[in-house]
Design a protein around this motif. Structure first.
Motif, PDB file in Angstrom:
ATOM      1  N   PRO A   1      -1.467  -0.737  17.857  1.00  0.00           N
ATOM      2  CA  PRO A   1      -1.323  -0.298  19.147  1.00  0.00           C
ATOM      3  C   PRO A   1      -0.062   0.757  19.161  1.00  0.00           C
ATOM      4  N   HIS A   2       0.801   0.613  18.332  1.00  0.00           N
ATOM      5  CA  HIS A   2       1.806   2.095  18.576  1.00  0.00           C
ATOM      6  C   HIS A   2       1.474   3.022  17.833  1.00  0.00           C
ATOM      7  N   ASP A   3       0.558   3.096  16.922  1.00  0.00           N
ATOM      8  CA  ASP A   3       0.193   4.294  16.293  1.00  0.00           C
ATOM      9  C   ASP A   3      -0.335   5.238  17.070  1.00  0.00           C
TER      10      ASP A   3
ATOM     11  N   ARG B   1      -2.782   7.354  10.463  1.00  0.00           N
ATOM     12  CA  ARG B   1      -1.648   7.679   9.403  1.00  0.00           C
ATOM     13  C   ARG B   1      -0.740   6.528   9.031  1.00  0.00           C
ATOM     14  N   LEU B   2      -0.662   6.620   7.804  1.00  0.00           N
ATOM     15  CA  LEU B   2       0.378   5.764   7.328  1.00  0.00           C
ATOM     16  C   LEU B   2       1.534   6.495   6.588  1.00  0.00           C
ATOM     17  N   GLY B   3       2.911   6.088   7.340  1.00  0.00           N
ATOM     18  CA  GLY B   3       3.866   6.832   6.835  1.00  0.00           C
ATOM     19  C   GLY B   3       5.041   5.941   5.857  1.00  0.00           C
ATOM     20  N   TYR B   4       6.235   6.099   5.906  1.00  0.00           N
ATOM     21  CA  TYR B   4       7.265   5.168   5.205  1.00  0.00           C
ATOM     22  C   TYR B   4       7.361   3.983   6.139  1.00  0.00           C
ATOM     23  N   GLY B   5       7.026   3.975   7.215  1.00  0.00           N
ATOM     24  CA  GLY B   5       7.174   2.637   7.824  1.00  0.00           C
ATOM     25  C   GLY B   5       8.386   2.394   8.810  1.00  0.00           C
ATOM     26  N   GLY B   6       9.210   3.681   8.971  1.00  0.00           N
ATOM     27  CA  GLY B   6      10.200   3.546   9.913  1.00  0.00           C
ATOM     28  C   GLY B   6       9.964   3.776  11.367  1.00  0.00           C
ATOM     29  N   GLY B   7       8.297   4.314  11.496  1.00  0.00           N
ATOM     30  CA  GLY B   7       7.760   4.420  13.022  1.00  0.00           C
ATOM     31  C   GLY B   7       8.439   5.628  13.672  1.00  0.00           C
ATOM     32  N   PHE B   8       9.109   6.495  12.899  1.00  0.00           N
ATOM     33  CA  PHE B   8       9.686   7.755  13.609  1.00  0.00           C
ATOM     34  C   PHE B   8       8.842   8.459  14.350  1.00  0.00           C
ATOM     35  N   TYR B   9       7.708   8.852  13.524  1.00  0.00           N
ATOM     36  CA  TYR B   9       6.847   9.806  14.289  1.00  0.00           C
ATOM     37  C   TYR B   9       6.254   9.084  15.132  1.00  0.00           C
ATOM     38  N   ASP B  10       5.802   7.984  15.569  1.00  0.00           N
ATOM     39  CA  ASP B  10       5.269   7.324  16.597  1.00  0.00           C
ATOM     40  C   ASP B  10       6.085   7.359  17.456  1.00  0.00           C
ATOM     41  N   ARG B  11       7.256   6.966  17.570  1.00  0.00           N
ATOM     42  CA  ARG B  11       8.408   6.860  18.552  1.00  0.00           C
ATOM     43  C   ARG B  11       8.704   8.327  19.106  1.00  0.00           C
ATOM     44  N   THR B  12       8.682   9.294  17.972  1.00  0.00           N
ATOM     45  CA  THR B  12       8.878  10.450  18.857  1.00  0.00           C
ATOM     46  C   THR B  12       7.669  11.102  19.553  1.00  0.00           C
ATOM     47  N   LEU B  13       6.680  10.668  18.987  1.00  0.00           N
ATOM     48  CA  LEU B  13       5.200  11.198  19.913  1.00  0.00           C
ATOM     49  C   LEU B  13       5.117  10.330  21.129  1.00  0.00           C
ATOM     50  N   ALA B  14       5.676   9.268  21.065  1.00  0.00           N
ATOM     51  CA  ALA B  14       5.341   8.412  22.395  1.00  0.00           C
ATOM     52  C   ALA B  14       6.330   9.058  23.351  1.00  0.00           C
ATOM     53  N   ALA B  15       7.435   9.803  23.028  1.00  0.00           N
ATOM     54  CA  ALA B  15       8.613  10.228  23.884  1.00  0.00           C
ATOM     55  C   ALA B  15       8.346  11.835  24.440  1.00  0.00           C
TER      56      ALA B  15
ATOM     57  N   LEU C   1       0.767  -1.067   0.099  1.00  0.00           N
ATOM     58  CA  LEU C   1      -0.113   0.125   0.004  1.00  0.00           C
ATOM     59  C   LEU C   1       0.962   1.314  -0.163  1.00  0.00           C
ATOM     60  N   ARG C   2       1.881   1.265   0.495  1.00  0.00           N
ATOM     61  CA  ARG C   2       2.812   2.312   0.979  1.00  0.00           C
ATOM     62  C   ARG C   2       3.525   2.746  -0.510  1.00  0.00           C
ATOM     63  N   LYS C   3       3.628   1.552  -1.310  1.00  0.00           N
ATOM     64  CA  LYS C   3       4.506   1.826  -2.536  1.00  0.00           C
ATOM     65  C   LYS C   3       3.507   2.210  -3.503  1.00  0.00           C
TER      66      LYS C   3
END
Ligand SMILES: Nc1nc2c(c(=O)[nH]1)N(C=O)[C@@H](CNc1ccc(C(=O)N[C@@H](CCC(=O)O)C(=O)O)cc1)CN2
Ligand SMILES: Nc1ncnc2c1ncn2[C@@H]1O[C@H](COP(=O)(O)OP(=O)(O)OP(=O)(O)O)[C@@H](O)[C@H]1O
Length: 199
Positions: free
Chosen positions: A178-180, A140-154, A18-20
């Protein structure tokens, strides 16, 4: 809006496919510049309603909408308004936001994305988040790195978040994992597509 050309692919249920698909579709939008002009307007009007003075944005890649012209105008003439761009931490896979201004010295990060060189880091009150795709309720669907979710979690305090996307990226059945961390608003060239608490 009539599309001059459409890939017309059935959105894949496989997130990496889907991302591609959505990235290819975004790059193939022949009216992308017109859509960008509309989204600049939508963003500028929306920002008028916002109390935040500091915004974390992004340097556009892969056909993403460029929010920086609208943000530059938002900051113009207001000494207390700040724009930041993300800098990736390779160990924590989190983003920190560093002051950007037009003409700011830049350098490339590990992904080849330009980032501000040696400017001050700060905690943005509002994050503008690029989306490859989006679903109902701020998913949200991003590029799959999880950067924004990790950043927002912190990030503490948690910034308000607004996703930016073109309307082709809407996938009605897209669900968060769950992590989104769901977005608070989603803006497209057609207007405010969704905003938390506004029916
Ligand atoms: N403009 C912009 N800047 C951003 C982001 C973004 O989404 N947009 N990010 C948001 O997180 C961070 C960068 N994250 C990125 C994550 C993956 C890829 C990327 O090119 N991935 C490859 C696949 C890599 C792999 O599978 O190992 C690809 O998509 O082809 C690029 C940036 C910070 N800066
Ligand atoms: N808060 C978190 N802590 C640890 N790992 C996380 C966290 N959030 C996401 N991840 C990891 O990141 C991976 C990618 O997440 P996801 O598929 O949601 O990416 P994305 O939001 O599309 O990408 P990006 O934010 O980089 O644009 C997940 O498989 C998950 O393992």
């Amino acid at each position: 809006m009539t599309l001059p050309f459409k890939l017309n692919l059935e959105p894949s249920r496989d997130k990496s496919v889907l991302r591609k698909q959505l990235q290819a579709e975004r790059l193939s939008l022949l009216d992308r510049h017109q859509r960008a002009a509309h989204l600049q307007e939508v963003l500028m009007v929306w920002l008028i309603s916002r109390p935040e003075k500091t915004i974390g944005a992004y340097w556009p890649i892969k056909g993403e909408f460029d929010a920086l012209p609208a943000l530059y105008r938002w900051a113009e003439g207001h000494e207390d308004r700040r724009i930041g761009l993300p800098v990736m931490n390779r160990e924590t896979k989190q983003l920190t936001f560093h002051v950007w201004y037009p003409g700011c010295p830049m350098e490339e990060d590990a992904y080849g994305i330009p980032k501000p060189k040696d400017t001050e880091a700060f905690h943005p009150e509002l994050l503008l988040v690029p989306c490859v795709g989006f679903g109902p309720g701020g998913v949200r669907l991003g590029y799959g790195g999880g950067f924004y979710d990790r950043t927002l979690a912190a990030l503490d305090p948690l910034p308000a978040t607004a996703g930016l996307a073109y309307s082709h990226g809407y996938v009605p059945w897209l669900e968060g994992e769950p992590h989104d961390v769901p977005l608070d608003a989603l803006l497209t060239e057609e207007g405010v597509s969704w905003q938390r608490g506004v029916l």
